[in-house]
Write an enzyme that holds these catalytic residues in place. Sequence first.
Site, PDB file in Angstrom:
ATOM      1  N   ASP A  15      -6.201   0.092  12.408  1.00  0.00           N
ATOM      2  CA  ASP A  15      -4.827  -0.512  12.557  1.00  0.00           C
ATOM      3  C   ASP A  15      -4.955  -1.729  13.086  1.00  0.00           C
ATOM      4  O   ASP A  15      -5.524  -1.960  14.197  1.00  0.00           O
ATOM      5  CB  ASP A  15      -4.133   0.618  13.470  1.00  0.00           C
ATOM      6  N   ASP A 108      -1.094  -3.295   6.958  1.00  0.00           N
ATOM      7  CA  ASP A 108      -1.868  -3.654   8.308  1.00  0.00           C
ATOM      8  C   ASP A 108      -2.680  -2.357   8.776  1.00  0.00           C
ATOM      9  O   ASP A 108      -3.029  -2.144   9.747  1.00  0.00           O
ATOM     10  CB  ASP A 108      -1.182  -4.109   9.535  1.00  0.00           C
ATOM     11  N   GLU A 109      -2.639  -1.130   7.843  1.00  0.00           N
ATOM     12  CA  GLU A 109      -3.660  -0.073   8.499  1.00  0.00           C
ATOM     13  C   GLU A 109      -3.968   1.076   7.265  1.00  0.00           C
ATOM     14  O   GLU A 109      -3.392   0.708   6.167  1.00  0.00           O
ATOM     15  CB  GLU A 109      -2.536   0.900   9.198  1.00  0.00           C
TER      16      GLU A 109
END
Length: 399
Positions: A15, A108-109
């Site tokens: 993350d 974003d993860e």
Amino acid sequence: MSAASAPKTPILHVDMDAFFVSVAIRDRPELRDVPAAVGGGPRGVVTCANYAARAFGVRSAMSGVQARRLCPPLVSVPLDHDLVSQVSAAVREIFGRFTPSVEMVSVDEAFLDVRSAVRLLGSPVTIAERIRAEVLAEQRITCSVGVAMSRGVAKVASRHAKPDGVVVVPPEELTTFLHPLDVGELYGVGPKARARLHRLGFSTVGDLATTPLPVLVQALGPGSAARLHRLAHGTDGDGRSAPRRPLETDRSIGAQETFGRDLHAGRDRAAIVSELLRLSARVGRRVRAAGCVGRTVTLTVRFADFRTITRSRTLTQPTDVTQEVHATAVGLYDALSVGDDSRLRLVGVRVEGLLPRERTPRQGMLGERRRGWRDADLAVDRAVERFGKGVVGPASLLR
DNA sequence: TCTGGGGTCCTAGGACCC
DNA sequence: TCTGGGGTCCTAGGACCC
């Protein structure tokens, strides 16, 4: 233990730390230790705050007004969509060096199944640290990693690793790690569900884990009970289980916008219709770019008091034509029985039920008129691609 | 000068068909 | 004529996530 004989396989949840704002300020070293946030305009909320701002209590989804009250020196930085996508793709590429099994859950993860990598590259922790080092070296942003035997636990672990760290939860420490946590820490348990669980006497993950499934079913219904039971036991799927449903195409594409000031439903109808055209054009372009057509058009209206309603209509023929999306949205708007004095804060347009265009048999007799609209759309798409947004648009938006 | 914008998934009722 | 149930589609709302 060898990877092959392991009963389960380690999952990494990676993350990015404060991704949007980290990307926005990575080329502005003077902002490195200054409280900064993306978003938070006059009628907006904070999209993403850096850790300096979080130290003041600034959080995502907080109104800009409140954020500034907590943190007067807060610096607002603009969101750069293109740069965000670019960095996201670069990070994705780095993940791919370590395992072919990468599931991006958002920009974003990602979940990484490192089963195949442990023999070559070392323990999951070693891999996690190498990923973090490469992301930092190449993209100049930090990320955090959770390592566990299930997705749900890896996800919680990465949150506990933030910022800029690694948290490993080996099987023998699962209970010690997971059970003391508040139920609200579980993925999918938001404020409403958390409050309800607390009322029912389930405050911690351990409370859920030590309750027999049938009792949970009684209290929560079969769906939620099964899901929470698995999450609380850390058995919500290892890397072997397929991602829930691979996203070949988006399920829906939409756009919405809050007005600079509230509009009157009746008196400002022309402005609202024109805003619906702008949004329909944006949505139509994205639907065509995705090579899709959609069956259902949904109109969203938010009133000044924040009450929000949706109205949808399913078309007989799926479409990617801006004009059809717009006409449907306006039809839905005019069918609303709201008083002319109602004040509107936001309108939105969404196209749902997306299908790949080539897999959709077009019924014969595609009307001349309709084909004309579509040709016009494609011409606009090409111009936008060449000259950028804002250069070409529906004539009625020019004033 | 309270409360963005992009999504996914689930539930529930009614229509309709078999 | 009455009665029953299952399945699917459509619509609306809402919880949740990033």
